[in-house]
Design a protein around this motif. Structure first.
Motif, PDB file in Angstrom:
ATOM      1  N   ALA A   8       9.232  -5.412  19.848  1.00  0.00           N
ATOM      2  CA  ALA A   8       8.317  -6.495  19.489  1.00  0.00           C
ATOM      3  C   ALA A   8       8.358  -6.746  17.982  1.00  0.00           C
ATOM      4  CB  ALA A   8       6.899  -6.138  19.905  1.00  0.00           C
ATOM      5  N   PRO A   9       8.263  -8.005  17.562  1.00  0.00           N
ATOM      6  CA  PRO A   9       8.217  -8.296  16.134  1.00  0.00           C
ATOM      7  C   PRO A   9       6.938  -7.732  15.504  1.00  0.00           C
ATOM      8  CG  PRO A   9       8.003 -10.313  17.423  1.00  0.00           C
ATOM      9  CD  PRO A   9       8.213  -9.189  18.379  1.00  0.00           C
ATOM     10  N   LEU A  10       6.959  -7.556  14.196  1.00  0.00           N
ATOM     11  CA  LEU A  10       5.833  -6.958  13.484  1.00  0.00           C
ATOM     12  C   LEU A  10       5.374  -7.885  12.370  1.00  0.00           C
ATOM     13  CD1 LEU A  10       3.994  -4.502  12.835  1.00  0.00           C
ATOM     14  CD2 LEU A  10       5.852  -3.657  11.376  1.00  0.00           C
ATOM     15  N   LEU A  11       4.075  -8.153  12.310  1.00  0.00           N
ATOM     16  CA  LEU A  11       3.453  -8.923  11.238  1.00  0.00           C
ATOM     17  C   LEU A  11       2.435  -8.014  10.564  1.00  0.00           C
ATOM     18  CD1 LEU A  11       2.621 -11.481   9.628  1.00  0.00           C
ATOM     19  CD2 LEU A  11       1.025 -11.968  11.506  1.00  0.00           C
ATOM     20  N   ILE A  12       2.525  -7.888   9.247  1.00  0.00           N
ATOM     21  CA  ILE A  12       1.548  -7.125   8.470  1.00  0.00           C
ATOM     22  C   ILE A  12       0.875  -8.090   7.512  1.00  0.00           C
ATOM     23  CG2 ILE A  12       1.203  -5.327   6.735  1.00  0.00           C
ATOM     24  CD1 ILE A  12       3.568  -3.836   7.938  1.00  0.00           C
ATOM     25  N   ASN A  13      -0.456  -8.137   7.533  1.00  0.00           N
ATOM     26  CA  ASN A  13      -1.225  -8.902   6.563  1.00  0.00           C
ATOM     27  C   ASN A  13      -1.643  -7.933   5.464  1.00  0.00           C
ATOM     28  OD1 ASN A  13      -1.616 -11.704   7.591  1.00  0.00           O
ATOM     29  ND2 ASN A  13      -2.270 -10.546   9.383  1.00  0.00           N
ATOM     30  N   SER A  14      -1.241  -8.225   4.237  1.00  0.00           N
ATOM     31  CA  SER A  14      -1.566  -7.349   3.118  1.00  0.00           C
ATOM     32  C   SER A  14      -2.256  -8.156   2.023  1.00  0.00           C
ATOM     33  CB  SER A  14      -0.296  -6.679   2.583  1.00  0.00           C
ATOM     34  OG  SER A  14       0.615  -7.647   2.111  1.00  0.00           O
ATOM     35  N   CYS A  15      -2.825  -7.424   1.062  1.00  0.00           N
ATOM     36  CA  CYS A  15      -3.559  -8.104   0.004  1.00  0.00           C
ATOM     37  C   CYS A  15      -3.369  -7.388  -1.327  1.00  0.00           C
ATOM     38  CB  CYS A  15      -5.032  -8.209   0.360  1.00  0.00           C
ATOM     39  SG  CYS A  15      -5.841  -6.615   0.564  1.00  0.00           S
ATOM     40  N   GLU A  16      -3.923  -7.982  -2.360  1.00  0.00           N
ATOM     41  CA  GLU A  16      -3.731  -7.489  -3.715  1.00  0.00           C
ATOM     42  C   GLU A  16      -4.383  -6.128  -3.952  1.00  0.00           C
ATOM     43  OE1 GLU A  16      -4.453  -9.059  -8.275  1.00  0.00           O
ATOM     44  OE2 GLU A  16      -4.868 -10.385  -6.600  1.00  0.00           O
ATOM     45  N   VAL A  17      -5.617  -5.961  -3.516  1.00  0.00           N
ATOM     46  CA  VAL A  17      -6.332  -4.704  -3.746  1.00  0.00           C
ATOM     47  C   VAL A  17      -6.520  -3.998  -2.414  1.00  0.00           C
ATOM     48  CG1 VAL A  17      -8.440  -3.636  -4.635  1.00  0.00           C
ATOM     49  CG2 VAL A  17      -7.533  -5.696  -5.730  1.00  0.00           C
ATOM     50  N   ASP A  18      -5.714  -2.971  -2.181  1.00  0.00           N
ATOM     51  CA  ASP A  18      -5.760  -2.258  -0.913  1.00  0.00           C
ATOM     52  C   ASP A  18      -5.389  -0.795  -1.159  1.00  0.00           C
ATOM     53  OD1 ASP A  18      -5.448  -1.231   1.650  1.00  0.00           O
ATOM     54  OD2 ASP A  18      -4.395  -3.003   2.399  1.00  0.00           O
ATOM     55  N   THR A  19      -6.383   0.074  -1.174  1.00  0.00           N
ATOM     56  CA  THR A  19      -6.112   1.490  -1.420  1.00  0.00           C
ATOM     57  C   THR A  19      -5.365   2.133  -0.257  1.00  0.00           C
ATOM     58  OG1 THR A  19      -8.293   2.111  -0.565  1.00  0.00           O
ATOM     59  CG2 THR A  19      -8.110   1.765  -2.940  1.00  0.00           C
ATOM     60  N   GLN A  20      -5.472   1.567   0.933  1.00  0.00           N
ATOM     61  CA  GLN A  20      -4.786   2.102   2.100  1.00  0.00           C
ATOM     62  C   GLN A  20      -3.311   1.700   2.140  1.00  0.00           C
ATOM     63  OE1 GLN A  20      -6.524   4.174   4.297  1.00  0.00           O
ATOM     64  NE2 GLN A  20      -8.014   3.949   2.652  1.00  0.00           N
ATOM     65  N   PHE A  21      -2.977   0.568   1.534  1.00  0.00           N
ATOM     66  CA  PHE A  21      -1.616   0.034   1.563  1.00  0.00           C
ATOM     67  C   PHE A  21      -1.308  -0.592   0.199  1.00  0.00           C
ATOM     68  CE2 PHE A  21       1.474  -3.146   3.629  1.00  0.00           C
ATOM     69  CZ  PHE A  21       2.477  -2.202   3.785  1.00  0.00           C
ATOM     70  N   PRO A  38      13.798  -7.030  15.913  1.00  0.00           N
ATOM     71  CA  PRO A  38      12.862  -7.935  16.591  1.00  0.00           C
ATOM     72  C   PRO A  38      12.186  -8.919  15.631  1.00  0.00           C
ATOM     73  CG  PRO A  38      12.532  -5.688  17.337  1.00  0.00           C
ATOM     74  CD  PRO A  38      13.456  -5.629  16.149  1.00  0.00           C
ATOM     75  N   GLY A  39      12.157  -8.594  14.343  1.00  0.00           N
ATOM     76  CA  GLY A  39      11.552  -9.468  13.340  1.00  0.00           C
ATOM     77  C   GLY A  39      10.438  -8.768  12.583  1.00  0.00           C
ATOM     78  N   TYR A  40      10.377  -9.026  11.281  1.00  0.00           N
ATOM     79  CA  TYR A  40       9.350  -8.444  10.419  1.00  0.00           C
ATOM     80  C   TYR A  40       8.916  -9.479   9.395  1.00  0.00           C
ATOM     81  CZ  TYR A  40       7.371  -5.906   6.457  1.00  0.00           C
ATOM     82  OH  TYR A  40       6.558  -5.496   5.428  1.00  0.00           O
ATOM     83  N   GLU A  41       7.598  -9.592   9.227  1.00  0.00           N
ATOM     84  CA  GLU A  41       7.039 -10.468   8.203  1.00  0.00           C
ATOM     85  C   GLU A  41       5.798  -9.791   7.637  1.00  0.00           C
ATOM     86  OE1 GLU A  41       4.896 -14.817   7.776  1.00  0.00           O
ATOM     87  OE2 GLU A  41       6.272 -14.485   9.430  1.00  0.00           O
ATOM     88  N   ARG A  42       5.660  -9.860   6.316  1.00  0.00           N
ATOM     89  CA  ARG A  42       4.443  -9.349   5.676  1.00  0.00           C
ATOM     90  C   ARG A  42       3.831 -10.499   4.895  1.00  0.00           C
ATOM     91  NH1 ARG A  42       3.009  -7.437   0.765  1.00  0.00           N
ATOM     92  NH2 ARG A  42       5.165  -7.264   0.045  1.00  0.00           N
ATOM     93  N   THR A  43       2.641 -10.900   5.296  1.00  0.00           N
ATOM     94  CA  THR A  43       1.905 -11.947   4.610  1.00  0.00           C
ATOM     95  C   THR A  43       1.076 -11.297   3.514  1.00  0.00           C
ATOM     96  OG1 THR A  43       1.786 -13.199   6.661  1.00  0.00           O
ATOM     97  CG2 THR A  43       0.270 -13.835   4.921  1.00  0.00           C
ATOM     98  N   TYR A  44       1.131 -11.859   2.310  1.00  0.00           N
ATOM     99  CA  TYR A  44       0.422 -11.309   1.152  1.00  0.00           C
ATOM    100  C   TYR A  44      -0.682 -12.274   0.742  1.00  0.00           C
ATOM    101  CZ  TYR A  44      -0.388  -9.564  -3.563  1.00  0.00           C
ATOM    102  OH  TYR A  44      -0.967  -9.067  -4.690  1.00  0.00           O
ATOM    103  N   TRP A  45      -1.914 -11.776   0.697  1.00  0.00           N
ATOM    104  CA  TRP A  45      -3.070 -12.587   0.336  1.00  0.00           C
ATOM    105  C   TRP A  45      -3.474 -12.248  -1.098  1.00  0.00           C
ATOM    106  CZ3 TRP A  45      -4.434 -16.389   3.582  1.00  0.00           C
ATOM    107  CH2 TRP A  45      -3.954 -16.314   4.881  1.00  0.00           C
TER     108      TRP A  45
END
Length: 64
Positions: A8-21, A38-45
């Protein structure tokens, strides 16, 4: 490992201030998954803090 077994493809939503990631792990993840079949995309907020979507806090969603 997920990368080797998932179909399955993977989408990760990430952000500027994230102590976990934090940014260094985001970059490492991008490198590891760049050829994920399968596909990978990381959206950065930009300007957002970890948990902004689940808390629905419209006041502190931006980094000041």
């Amino acid at each position: 490992a997920y990368r080797d077994e998932s179909k399955a493809p993977l989408l990760i939503n990430s952000c500027e201030v994230d102590t976990q990631f934090p940014p260094e792990l985001q970059a490492k993840t991008d490198e590891i998954l760049k050829d994920f079949a399968p596909g990978y995309e990381r959206t950065y907020w930009d300007g957002c803090v970890h948990g902004f979507a689940v808390r629905g806090d419209m006041v502190s969603r931006r980094v000041t």
